[in-house]
Design a protein around this motif. Structure first.
Motif, PDB file in Angstrom:
ATOM      1  N   GLU A  68      12.838  14.351   8.511  1.00 25.10           N
ATOM      2  CA  GLU A  68      11.654  13.786   7.847  1.00 25.10           C
ATOM      3  C   GLU A  68      12.015  13.270   6.462  1.00 25.10           C
ATOM      4  O   GLU A  68      11.419  12.322   5.964  1.00 25.10           O
ATOM      5  CB  GLU A  68      10.534  14.833   7.760  1.00 25.10           C
ATOM      6  CG  GLU A  68      10.090  15.359   9.116  1.00 25.10           C
ATOM      7  CD  GLU A  68       9.615  14.242  10.041  1.00 25.10           C
ATOM      8  OE1 GLU A  68       8.672  13.521   9.683  1.00 25.10           O
ATOM      9  OE2 GLU A  68      10.213  14.089  11.128  1.00 25.10           O
ATOM     10  N   ARG A  75      15.102  10.169   6.695  1.00 21.30           N
ATOM     11  CA  ARG A  75      14.630   8.861   7.181  1.00 21.30           C
ATOM     12  C   ARG A  75      14.486   7.857   6.026  1.00 21.30           C
ATOM     13  O   ARG A  75      14.861   6.710   6.152  1.00 21.30           O
ATOM     14  CB  ARG A  75      13.275   9.075   7.867  1.00 21.30           C
ATOM     15  CG  ARG A  75      12.875   7.947   8.796  1.00 21.30           C
ATOM     16  CD  ARG A  75      11.655   8.329   9.613  1.00 21.30           C
ATOM     17  NE  ARG A  75      11.923   9.400  10.547  1.00 21.30           N
ATOM     18  CZ  ARG A  75      11.136  10.484  10.713  1.00 21.30           C
ATOM     19  NH1 ARG A  75      10.035  10.638   9.995  1.00 21.30           N
ATOM     20  NH2 ARG A  75      11.466  11.406  11.591  1.00 21.30           N
ATOM     21  N   THR A 114       7.202  13.538   5.286  1.00 21.84           N
ATOM     22  CA  THR A 114       7.043  12.518   6.329  1.00 21.84           C
ATOM     23  C   THR A 114       6.433  11.222   5.792  1.00 21.84           C
ATOM     24  O   THR A 114       6.907  10.133   6.119  1.00 21.84           O
ATOM     25  CB  THR A 114       6.134  13.094   7.442  1.00 21.84           C
ATOM     26  OG1 THR A 114       6.691  14.354   7.845  1.00 21.84           O
ATOM     27  CG2 THR A 114       6.043  12.159   8.627  1.00 21.84           C
ATOM     28  N   ASN A 115       5.371  11.332   4.996  1.00 22.63           N
ATOM     29  CA  ASN A 115       4.631  10.123   4.606  1.00 22.63           C
ATOM     30  C   ASN A 115       4.650   9.842   3.104  1.00 22.63           C
ATOM     31  O   ASN A 115       3.873   9.024   2.613  1.00 22.63           O
ATOM     32  CB  ASN A 115       3.179  10.207   5.111  1.00 22.63           C
ATOM     33  CG  ASN A 115       2.454  11.450   4.600  1.00 22.63           C
ATOM     34  OD1 ASN A 115       3.009  12.209   3.806  1.00 22.63           O
ATOM     35  ND2 ASN A 115       1.231  11.647   5.054  1.00 22.63           N
ATOM     36  N   TYR A 124       1.095   8.146  10.808  1.00 29.92           N
ATOM     37  CA  TYR A 124       2.142   9.170  10.775  1.00 29.92           C
ATOM     38  C   TYR A 124       1.648  10.348  11.603  1.00 29.92           C
ATOM     39  O   TYR A 124       0.429  10.534  11.752  1.00 29.92           O
ATOM     40  CB  TYR A 124       2.381   9.627   9.325  1.00 29.92           C
ATOM     41  CG  TYR A 124       3.165   8.624   8.507  1.00 29.92           C
ATOM     42  CD1 TYR A 124       4.553   8.579   8.581  1.00 29.92           C
ATOM     43  CD2 TYR A 124       2.522   7.728   7.663  1.00 29.92           C
ATOM     44  CE1 TYR A 124       5.282   7.658   7.830  1.00 29.92           C
ATOM     45  CE2 TYR A 124       3.234   6.804   6.906  1.00 29.92           C
ATOM     46  CZ  TYR A 124       4.617   6.779   6.999  1.00 29.92           C
ATOM     47  OH  TYR A 124       5.337   5.871   6.263  1.00 29.92           O
ATOM     48  N   ILE A 184       4.338  18.297  12.452  1.00 27.89           N
ATOM     49  CA  ILE A 184       5.730  18.283  12.910  1.00 27.89           C
ATOM     50  C   ILE A 184       5.923  19.565  13.716  1.00 27.89           C
ATOM     51  O   ILE A 184       5.545  20.651  13.257  1.00 27.89           O
ATOM     52  CB  ILE A 184       6.685  18.312  11.687  1.00 27.89           C
ATOM     53  CG1 ILE A 184       6.495  17.066  10.816  1.00 27.89           C
ATOM     54  CG2 ILE A 184       8.138  18.459  12.108  1.00 27.89           C
ATOM     55  CD1 ILE A 184       6.813  15.773  11.507  1.00 27.89           C
ATOM     56  N   VAL A 194       1.338  17.905   8.315  1.00 27.38           N
ATOM     57  CA  VAL A 194       1.738  16.874   7.344  1.00 27.38           C
ATOM     58  C   VAL A 194       0.560  16.609   6.401  1.00 27.38           C
ATOM     59  O   VAL A 194      -0.599  16.572   6.841  1.00 27.38           O
ATOM     60  CB  VAL A 194       2.137  15.579   8.093  1.00 27.38           C
ATOM     61  CG1 VAL A 194       2.452  14.439   7.118  1.00 27.38           C
ATOM     62  CG2 VAL A 194       3.333  15.835   9.019  1.00 27.38           C
TER      63      VAL A 194
END
Ligand code: DOR
Ligand code: ZN
Length: 350
Positions: A33, A36, A274-275, A324, A328, A337
């Motif tokens: 995560e 990336r 993640t975002n 998204y 997870i 998230v």
């Protein structure tokens, strides 16, 4: 082009100057995560037991490298957890051998797994003096732990009672005030002449204490330092979008499985790996300062740490809302998230 007409932005690959990766199954699940979008991250040492010595940091780094997704080009920058028994010679060795980039100071009891942290700051003075001599930064969780101090005041009191005296005693020490949450901290960093910077998290740019407490308690917005009233959030946004070199991104992305968040005594920590870049782009765009995202996420951090800016790039493009995952999956259970509460229009491509 004025910032408000910008719809595409290419910036050096960002770094995260404060990240929790944990260990084992959690590490395996959350590492991709971050890798990336990010090139490097300062890795927090608050494992159980904590990462105290050079040898432990080296072993933890190897576990991270072994969990790396295929093709991953990510550099974990390790930290040592400062205890009252930390050996200055081991810290010097860790830095000189390239094992550790920084040392982390948790006041004992301030947050998750901080029981081995510092109670008496005089006891760690020899370590801090060595760090000042070799130019190794100290990352500070800046909250007092005195139960008599209101939780919303703990950062401001830490500045007066701990940080100011400490900086007088060891003026050459480079300090990062991590995850600042108050106007007081922003002002203190802005008034400093040298050797002081601050990281700001993604979530503290977006939520205030109402998000945590109004209309029902929201464990997924609970973190430490706890979000403050909105005037403080606005001060953080102003600092982040200003381009001032002393402010840079440290997400403090801190995964806990949902059962540990959703209980009578829930864990502190918000998972934003993640975002994060899409959330930040939304915040900078709303402030008509999207062009300053590059300073905040990609340039100011390496400059403070004396490291090169990444030669790789990522591109952010504005368009229809990007989705998204809301959770997870890990072998230990799901991790939720961060939900910013608004649509994310900036897509990240690498
Ligand atoms: O919210 C937080 N979570 N703040 C911290 O300082 C520690 C972190 C964690 O390790 O979960
Ligand atoms: Zn943290």
């Amino acid at each position: 082009m004025p910032d408000r007409h910008v719809t595409s932005l290419t910036i050096p690959r960002p770094d995260d100057w404060h990240l929790h990766l944990r260990d084992g199954a959690m590490l395996q699940a959350v590492l991709p995560e971050t890798t990336r979008h990010f090139g490097r991250a300062i890795i927090m040492p608050n494992l159980v037991p904590p990462v105290v010595t050079a040898e432990q940091a080296k072993a933890y780094r190897e576990r991270i490298m072994n969990a790396m997704p295929p093709g991953g080009q990510f550099e974990p920058l390790m930290t040592l957890y400062l205890t009252e028994a930390t050996d200055p010679a081991d810290v010097r060795h860790a830095h000189e051998a390239g094992i550790a980039t920084a040392v982390k100071l948790y006041p004992a009891g301030a947050t998750t797994n901080s029981a081995s942290g510092v109670r008496d700051f005089e006891k760690v003075r020899p370590v801090l003096e060595v760090m000042a001599e070799i130019g190794m930064p100290l990352c500070v969780h800046g909250e007092v732990t005195d139960s008599a101090i209101d939780i919303f005041d703990r950062e401001a009191v830490f500045i007066d009672k701990v940080l100011k005296p400490l900086r007088k005693k060891v003026p050459d020490l480079k300090i990062v005030m991590e995850h600042v949450t108050t106007q007081d901290a922003v002002d203190y960093v802005r008034d400093s002449v040298k050797n002081l910077a601050a990281t700001i998290t993604t979530h503290h740019l977006i939520i205030n204490r109402n998000h945590v407490l109004a209309g029902g308690i929201k464990p997924h917005f609970y973190c430490l330092p706890v979000a403050k009233r909105d005037t403080h959030r606005v001060a953080l946004v102003q600092a982040a979008v200003s381009g001032d070199k002393r402010f840079f991104l440290g997400t403090d992305s801190a995964p806990h499985i949902d059962p540990l968040k959703l209980q009578a005594c829930g864990c502190a920590g918000i998972f934003t790996a993640t975002n994060t870049m899409s959330c930040l782009a939304e915040v900078f765009d709303a402030a008509a300062r999207i062009s300053k995202l590059e300073d905040f996420a990609s340039r100011n951090g390496p400059k403070f740490y004396g490291l090169p800016v990444s030669e790789q790039t990522i591109t952010l493009t504005k368009g229809d809302p990007v989705s998204y995952p809301t959770q997870i999956e890990t072998a230990d259970g799901p991790v939720t998230v961060f939900d910013p509460g608004f649509d994310l229009h900036w897509r990240v491509t690498c």
